[in-house]
Design a protein around this motif. Structure first.
Motif, PDB file in Angstrom:
ATOM      1  N   GLN A   1      31.623 -32.888  -8.649  1.00 23.86           N
ATOM      2  CA  GLN A   1      31.133 -31.528  -7.811  1.00 23.86           C
ATOM      3  C   GLN A   1      29.884 -31.309  -9.126  1.00 23.86           C
ATOM      4  O   GLN A   1      30.242 -30.858  -9.862  1.00 23.86           O
TER       5      GLN A   1
ATOM      6  N   ASN B   1      19.778 -29.052  -7.684  1.00 17.79           N
ATOM      7  CA  ASN B   1      18.850 -29.016  -6.767  1.00 17.79           C
ATOM      8  C   ASN B   1      18.801 -30.546  -6.343  1.00 17.79           C
ATOM      9  O   ASN B   1      19.402 -31.955  -7.011  1.00 17.79           O
ATOM     10  N   LYS B   2      17.511 -31.184  -5.312  1.00 18.35           N
ATOM     11  CA  LYS B   2      17.203 -31.856  -4.942  1.00 18.35           C
ATOM     12  C   LYS B   2      16.553 -32.731  -5.661  1.00 18.35           C
ATOM     13  O   LYS B   2      17.145 -33.826  -6.212  1.00 18.35           O
TER      14      LYS B   2
ATOM     15  N   ASN C   1      26.413 -28.001  -9.238  1.00 14.95           N
ATOM     16  CA  ASN C   1      25.531 -27.432  -9.098  1.00 14.95           C
ATOM     17  C   ASN C   1      24.199 -27.277  -9.563  1.00 14.95           C
ATOM     18  O   ASN C   1      24.208 -27.217 -10.294  1.00 14.95           O
TER      19      ASN C   1
ATOM     20  N   TYR D   1      24.591 -31.721 -16.237  1.00 11.63           N
ATOM     21  CA  TYR D   1      24.815 -31.160 -15.124  1.00 11.63           C
ATOM     22  C   TYR D   1      25.658 -29.487 -15.417  1.00 11.63           C
ATOM     23  O   TYR D   1      25.949 -29.408 -14.156  1.00 11.63           O
TER      24      TYR D   1
ATOM     25  N   LYS E   1      26.615 -32.588   0.273  1.00 10.74           N
ATOM     26  CA  LYS E   1      26.155 -31.089  -0.411  1.00 10.74           C
ATOM     27  C   LYS E   1      26.474 -30.795   0.967  1.00 10.74           C
ATOM     28  O   LYS E   1      26.891 -30.157   2.129  1.00 10.74           O
ATOM     29  N   GLU E   2      27.447 -29.317   0.389  1.00 10.43           N
ATOM     30  CA  GLU E   2      27.861 -28.049   1.056  1.00 10.43           C
ATOM     31  C   GLU E   2      27.401 -27.111  -0.086  1.00 10.43           C
ATOM     32  O   GLU E   2      27.932 -26.528  -0.625  1.00 10.43           O
ATOM     33  N   LYS E   3      26.734 -26.170   1.120  1.00 14.31           N
ATOM     34  CA  LYS E   3      26.045 -24.498  -0.163  1.00 14.31           C
ATOM     35  C   LYS E   3      24.961 -25.635  -0.788  1.00 14.31           C
ATOM     36  O   LYS E   3      24.447 -26.378  -0.821  1.00 14.31           O
ATOM     37  N   ASP E   4      25.299 -24.594  -1.694  1.00 17.39           N
ATOM     38  CA  ASP E   4      24.800 -25.189  -3.579  1.00 17.39           C
ATOM     39  C   ASP E   4      25.377 -26.319  -4.492  1.00 17.39           C
ATOM     40  O   ASP E   4      24.890 -26.736  -5.412  1.00 17.39           O
ATOM     41  N   ILE E   5      26.355 -27.143  -4.192  1.00 18.97           N
ATOM     42  CA  ILE E   5      27.046 -27.942  -4.305  1.00 18.97           C
ATOM     43  C   ILE E   5      27.210 -29.240  -3.553  1.00 18.97           C
ATOM     44  O   ILE E   5      27.038 -29.280  -2.881  1.00 18.97           O
ATOM     45  N   TYR E   6      26.801 -30.535  -4.850  1.00 18.89           N
ATOM     46  CA  TYR E   6      26.874 -31.435  -4.369  1.00 18.89           C
ATOM     47  C   TYR E   6      27.911 -32.394  -4.724  1.00 18.89           C
ATOM     48  O   TYR E   6      28.366 -32.060  -6.289  1.00 18.89           O
TER      49      TYR E   6
ATOM     50  N   GLN F   1      16.849 -33.164  -9.190  1.00 19.37           N
ATOM     51  CA  GLN F   1      18.662 -33.333  -9.979  1.00 19.37           C
ATOM     52  C   GLN F   1      19.028 -34.429  -9.789  1.00 19.37           C
ATOM     53  O   GLN F   1      20.149 -35.730 -10.650  1.00 19.37           O
TER      54      GLN F   1
END
Length: 76
Positions: free
Chosen positions: A57, A61-62, A59, A43, A16-21, A64
């Motif tokens: 990649q 949340n945990k 955008n 997604y 994770k980096e900022k809001d991107i997995y 998801q």
């Protein structure tokens, strides 16, 4: 790939980096191509790969991320 060699079938890495997995999934037996399409559509992600390895990649949340892990566990 050492991670894939140690897995019974499916192995994955999530970062994770900022809001991107960012996701990398590898499989010895399961065709990941269809699963990749499903993830990208559901997604709104970007990515690709082949039958044995996909990356992308998202955008998300945990919760998801946990849904994605559950999807792979069902296909394992």
């Amino acid at each position: 790939n050492k991670l894939q060699d140690k897995a019974s079938n499916i192995a994955g890495v999530f970062s994770k980096e900022k809001d991107i997995y960012r996701i990398q999934i590898m499989s010895k037996e399961t065709n990941l191509k269809e699963i990749s399409k499903e993830l990208i559509e559901k997604y709104d992600g970007r990515g690709g790969g082949n039958a044995n390895s996909i990356q992308g990649q998202f955008n998300i949340n945990k919760k998801q991320v946990e849904e994605i892990i559950d999807l792979f566990e069902r296909n394992n």
